[in-house]
Design an enzyme around this catalytic site. Structure first.
Site, PDB file in Angstrom:
ATOM      1  N   PHE A 162       0.819  -1.222   0.000  1.00  0.00           N
ATOM      2  CA  PHE A 162       0.000   0.000   0.000  1.00  0.00           C
ATOM      3  C   PHE A 162       0.850   1.269   0.000  1.00  0.00           C
ATOM      4  CE2 PHE A 162      -1.804  -3.381   2.717  1.00  0.00           C
ATOM      5  CZ  PHE A 162      -2.736  -3.870   1.813  1.00  0.00           C
ATOM      6  N   GLY A 167      -0.457  -7.449  -4.755  1.00  0.00           N
ATOM      7  CA  GLY A 167      -1.772  -8.010  -4.455  1.00  0.00           C
ATOM      8  C   GLY A 167      -2.867  -7.710  -5.458  1.00  0.00           C
ATOM      9  N   ASN A 204      -9.913  -7.064 -15.831  1.00  0.00           N
ATOM     10  CA  ASN A 204     -10.424  -8.292 -15.193  1.00  0.00           C
ATOM     11  C   ASN A 204     -11.371  -7.864 -14.074  1.00  0.00           C
ATOM     12  OD1 ASN A 204     -10.487 -10.355 -12.999  1.00  0.00           O
ATOM     13  ND2 ASN A 204      -9.249 -11.523 -14.428  1.00  0.00           N
ATOM     14  N   THR A 232     -10.688  -9.315 -10.231  1.00  0.00           N
ATOM     15  CA  THR A 232      -9.619  -8.718  -9.427  1.00  0.00           C
ATOM     16  C   THR A 232      -9.859  -7.223  -9.230  1.00  0.00           C
ATOM     17  OG1 THR A 232      -8.288  -8.496 -11.436  1.00  0.00           O
ATOM     18  CG2 THR A 232      -7.841 -10.399 -10.044  1.00  0.00           C
ATOM     19  N   GLN A 287     -10.128  -5.191  -5.710  1.00  0.00           N
ATOM     20  CA  GLN A 287      -9.278  -4.049  -5.379  1.00  0.00           C
ATOM     21  C   GLN A 287     -10.088  -2.890  -4.795  1.00  0.00           C
ATOM     22  OE1 GLN A 287      -6.674  -3.086  -8.615  1.00  0.00           O
ATOM     23  NE2 GLN A 287      -5.341  -1.883  -7.317  1.00  0.00           N
ATOM     24  N   GLY A 296      -6.870   3.688 -13.932  1.00  0.00           N
ATOM     25  CA  GLY A 296      -6.190   3.115 -12.766  1.00  0.00           C
ATOM     26  C   GLY A 296      -7.174   3.073 -11.632  1.00  0.00           C
ATOM     27  N   GLY A 330      -6.156   1.559  -8.088  1.00  0.00           N
ATOM     28  CA  GLY A 330      -5.621   1.168  -6.785  1.00  0.00           C
ATOM     29  C   GLY A 330      -5.895   2.191  -5.707  1.00  0.00           C
ATOM     30  N   GLU A 331      -5.806   3.441  -6.056  1.00  0.00           N
ATOM     31  CA  GLU A 331      -5.922   4.502  -5.052  1.00  0.00           C
ATOM     32  C   GLU A 331      -7.347   5.038  -4.932  1.00  0.00           C
ATOM     33  OE1 GLU A 331      -2.544   5.304  -4.208  1.00  0.00           O
ATOM     34  OE2 GLU A 331      -1.604   4.454  -5.993  1.00  0.00           O
TER      35      GLU A 331
END
Lengths: 202, 740
Positions: free
Chosen positions: B240, B467, B633, B636, B640, B704, B706-707
């Site tokens: 992270f 991850g 995908n 996943t 996330q 994106g 992740g954040e």
């Protein structure tokens, strides 16, 4: 521990005690407490330990201060069991001892004399994964995978304990296993799937 | 992209390794003669080490070496240039065992190497240091009162239009929001295994989000040749943001490993994870927001104050989101950072934006209530069609769709907007929303694709995966692009010996690496087509020479578009050409985005229950609608966002780093006292993707994610708590005591 000491035999124990006494008498002031502690530990270093891990019987000599977790990871090289805190606060090191889930960081290896340990490496039958392992993949019950072995061991135990009768109950009884990636809803899905299939086994 | 076969939602390609315990993390490698490193740390916060007694440790059984600042070898990277000597302390950094200065409590003062973990741990406890203490300050409030903020380019005021214009607006609010230190705490404790081959060549198994960054740091510090520093990172147990830096413990393990000439393993303790691998800095933010009576924003003023270490200038974009999330002619922001006698902070999921959005999105809610407007309607009224900060159009923006999707899913319309008006028994019910924005970008990356005579494909890139599922997404992408079953594709990563891939982080890995993988597959198809252009299989009366556009690529075959019975397998092409493999090497450039601004967006909706008597808070539902471009995908990707929301639950209700300022020491540096969200804290989390490709950023259309999944979430929670209780809590985490 008691059981283990009995097994070691009275004579061995006396021998060590005598040596210990000699050490403390012979070097009263020169050796600092810390060094003394370490010499005392060294005397008891080779405590025999017999335990079964994933069906394999191991006859070992371990220091009494070695945790079951460190024995598995560092001496038996079964690194599937994870160290996430070493204080019994995260559940990453969950294994089954005689069928019950425990935090392996909170038990000394020598306390497990004669016991049967199952780790994540012992679940699959060759290429056939345990249903809980399959369910974790299908439900995407993980991201980084580090807490996963502990979650899976806990998930199996959760069902065996009779604590998987509802999502809420599973959530409660799976709360000793922290997942920092936050896969919790999918973990519950996985446990519920196995419960529903009735496919759980040790 | 030509979609040939539907192949989304493949299971994680590393799933079997992760569920069977065979996935290897950095401290899980075994080599003959392995030794263990354990750190001894300072128990003062600021001062100097006068003397350090290592004798007892050195004499303890099994100990091979004790290294401190007194016997640490001189390293090329430890010598400072005259220019570096002139720098202010916050630009100088800190190098482990380089000097006798103590900069924070828990700073490593020695590394002990022994033949077992237990012996090393015990010996480390025998090290005694004698210090001269200096007065320290770890208290952020104290620093704001009496300290001096850092200066420089990172702290310039931003003004668009008129500064502080909100003051003159007919409807306005001003409020201060505070948040404590938060810590990444990935489940894998940071660990490293180091194997030196002589003095000049090393292989390390390191937890890193950036292979090339780590390699560069080690090359520089030890003065080694790049080809002699190999980093292997097969699996990362979460990070992270905590695994970009090459931290002191890694350098200590490298120094010690070279000294003893044996393979060495070092794993921090969970306590050390709180102050040796970064954290999200504490922050105070003041927001002034003004609007016309009909809800048009007239002014936004965002003033943020944060903290850093005395030896490291850490900055992040706390105020940046306020400049571009809404259409507002008058915006001014300030950002100040005060140094403290603590270890250094670092990027943590949604760095800056997450902190900033908590304040901005809370203030937006407060102003919506002041305007008696629906919070979503108010946001739509101020929807930014272009980026006013950069004066550029957006590459794509589906934030409006996020509002609509999420509001519908949680049934936003049905809520009674009146605070403290909805109840279920003893529980007060509240709904809240908060939005998030995070930069989308594309960097440079290399990837190699190899097609083998058995029809399988190998992809290679030196990226790591903490991850999110990078290998899975890349396999998915390659399968779709190549017309090849994902079971025939393997993705090799996590090794500096592979072509250099991007870092894992900043919500840019898929965009960056996906571009390289996509291009490699497209070029592979062209190459294959060129190899069979004259092949008789494809000849018809009108076709004598096939071109790539005449073909479809499906299930491992090239087929003639007009007659799919005319086909040849990739395997056959490679075999008949007598090749052992067909290799395509792709070196894809970054996209500087000269004419566009690119962002991912998220809108969070939360339903909370607050117990009217005890103040206990439960998150009952969470719905997050996300514009992250095309989803590679779904499985996943959804995980996330769920994970980011779980992080947001911790941030808003539980997580709080506590330091005893008298001693400068951490109070709650363990999982029993620093609370993170556990299973029972987390409701069903519903994730909705707009799933529309971005046409500019990259050829795959992904932005994106992740954040952005955590950005704005804390505000959604505090806004829902306000709606439930009528109490506006401006300090997170919101614990029960703040509500009763």
């Amino acid at each position: 521990m008691d059981k283990n000491l009995k097994k070691e035999g009275r004579r061995d124990f006396l021998k060590k005690s005598t040596a210990l006494a000699a050490l403390t008498i012979a070097t009263p002031a020169i050796i600092k407490a810390g060094e003394n502690d370490e010499r005392i530990a060294a005397l008891f270093e080779k405590i025999p330990l017999n335990l079964e891990v994933n069906g394999v019987v191991h006859s070992l000599s371990v220091e009494p201060r070695v945790t079951l977790l460190d024995l598995l990871r560092e001496q038996l090289h079964l690194t599937g069991t994870k160290k996430g805190c070493d204080y019994g606060q995260c559940g990453a090191c969950t294994v089954h001892v005689d069928g019950k889930r425990i935090n392996s960081c909170l038990t000394l290896a020598v306390m497990n004399e004669g016991k049967k340990i199952t780790t994540i490496e012992g679940l699959a039958d060759g290429d056939n994964l345990h249903p809980m392992q399959n369910a974790f993949i299908k439900q995407d019950g993980f991201q980084c995978g580090y807490c996963t072995p502990g979650q899976i061991m806990s998930g199996i135990a959760c069902i065996n304990e009779g604590h998987a009768n509802s999502r809420e109950e599973v959530q409660e009884y799976m709360s000793g296993n922290i997942c920092r990636c936050g896969a919790y809803p999918n973990i519950v899905d996985a446990v519920m799937q196995v419960k529903k299939e009735g496919s759980n086994h040790d | 992209m030509d979609k040939i076969i539907e192949q989304t939602d493949i299971d994680r390609v590393d799933g079997i390794q992760k569920v069977t315990g065979t996935a290897k993390y950095s401290a899980e490698y075994d080599f003959p003669g392995m030794v263990y490193g354990v750190l001894a740390t300072s128990n003062i916060t600021k001062g100097i080490i006068n003397a350090i007694d290592t004798k007892a440790a050195e004499n303890a059984p099994g100990v091979l070496a004790v290294i401190t600042h007194l016997n640490c070898p001189e390293l090329p990277g430890y010598k400072s240039t005259p220019e570096q000597d002139k720098l202010v302390p916050t630009k100088k950094g800190y190098k482990v065992f380089a000097d006798n200065i103590i900069r924070f409590n828990g700073q490593p003062i020695a590394i002990v190497v022994a033949d077992t973990f237990e012996r090393a741990t015990h010996a480390a406890s025998l090290i005694k240091a004698n210090y001269t203490k200096e007065k320290h300050n770890t208290d952020f409030d104290e620093a704001i009162k009496s300290g001096t903020p850092l200066e420089g380019n990172n702290f310039k005021e931003y003004v668009r239009g008129e500064a502080n214009a909100w003051i003159n607006a007919p409807v306005k609010i001003e409020a201060e929001y505070t948040m404590p230190i938060e810590v990444h705490l990935p489940m894998e404790i940071h660990g490293i295994t180091v194997v030196w081959d002589g003095e000049d060549k090393v292989t390390l198994y390191e937890k890193t989000q950036s292979l090339s960054g780590t390699q560069r740091n080690i090359v520089r510090t030890f003065g080694l040749k790049e080809e002699n520093v190999r980093i292997i990172t097969q699996f990362i147990g979460g990070a992270f943001g905590s695994a970009f830096n090459t931290w002191p413990h890694s350098m200590a393990a490298l120094i010690a490993g070279r000294k003893v000439g044996k393979p060495i393993k070092l794993m921090l303790t969970r306590n050390q994870m709180f102050n040796l691998v970064g954290y999200r800095p504490e922050a105070k933010q003041k927001l002034g927001l003004g609007a016309s009576a009909d809800g048009k924003l007239m002014g936004i003023t965002h003033e943020a104050i944060a903290m850093t270490a005395s030896y490291n200038e850490f900055t992040e974009g706390i105020v940046n989101g306020s400049r571009s999330l809404y259409e507002c002619p008058n915006v001014n922001t300030t950002y100040k950072v005060f140094p403290l006698d603590l270890s250094q902070p670092t990027w943590m999921r949604g760095p800056g934006e997450t902190t900033g959005a908590f304040a901005l999105e809370s203030a937006m809610d407060e102003l919506a209530y002041a305007l008696k407007m629906d919070p979503i309607e108010f946001r739509l009224k101020n929807y930014a069609e272009t980026d006013l900060e950069r004066k550029k159009p957006y590459s794509s923006k589906y934030l409006k769709e996020c509002y609509e999707l999420g509001a519908e899913k949680i049934n936003w319309k049905e809520r009674n907007p009146e605070p403290r008006s909805m109840k279920e028994g003893d529980w007060l019910i509240g709904y809240g929303t908060g939005s998030g924005i995070f930069s989308a970008w594309r960097g440079a990356a290399k990837a190699v694709a190899k097609l083998l005579p058995d029809g399988t494909m190998i992809l290679q890139s030196g990226v790591t995966d903490m991850g999110p599922g990078t290998a899975t997404a890349m396999t998915n992408l390659a399968a779709e692009t190549m017309g090849l079953s994902h079971t025939k594709i393997s993705f090799e990563m996590g090794d500096t010996n592979l072509p250099p891939g991007p870092m894992q982080g900043g919500s840019g890995t898929t965009s960056t690496l996906g571009t390289a993988v996509f291009a490699a597959c497209e070029n592979m198809k062209k190459k294959l087509a060129a190899m069979i252009k004259d092949n008789a299989v494809f000849h018809t009366e009108i076709v004598h020479e096939v071109k790539v556009e005449d073909l479809v690529f499906e299930n491992g075959y090239m087929m003639l578009k007009t007659d799919k019975t005319k086909k040849i397998s990739y395997a056959e092409v490679i075999k008949s050409a007598g090749l052992s493999e067909l290799e395509i090497s792709e070196d894809s450039k970054g996209n500087p985005m000269l004419n566009h601004s690119a962002f991912s967006y998220a809108v969070h909706f939360v339903k909370v229950k607050v117990h009217s008597k005890t103040g206990v808070i439960k998150i009952d539902r969470a719905v997050s609608a996300v514009d992250a471009g095309k989803i590679i995908n779904n499985k996943t990707a959804e995980s996330q966002i769920i994970g980011a929301v779980v992080g947001g639950i911790g941030m808003s209700l539980m997580e709080e780093g506590v330091i005893d300022h008298r001693y400068g020491r951490w109070v709650n540096n363990n999982f029993a006292d620093y609370h993170v969200a556990v299973n029972a804290d987390v409701p069903n989390i519903e994730v909705l993707f707009v799933d529309k490709p971005d046409p500019v950023l990259n050829p795959i259309g992904a932005k994106g994610m992740g954040e952005v999944g955590i950005v704005g979430f804390a505000a959604a929670v505090t806004n829902a708590i306000f709606h439930a209780t009528g109490k506006r809590i401006r300090e997170i985490p919101v614990t029960a005591d703040k509500l009763i």
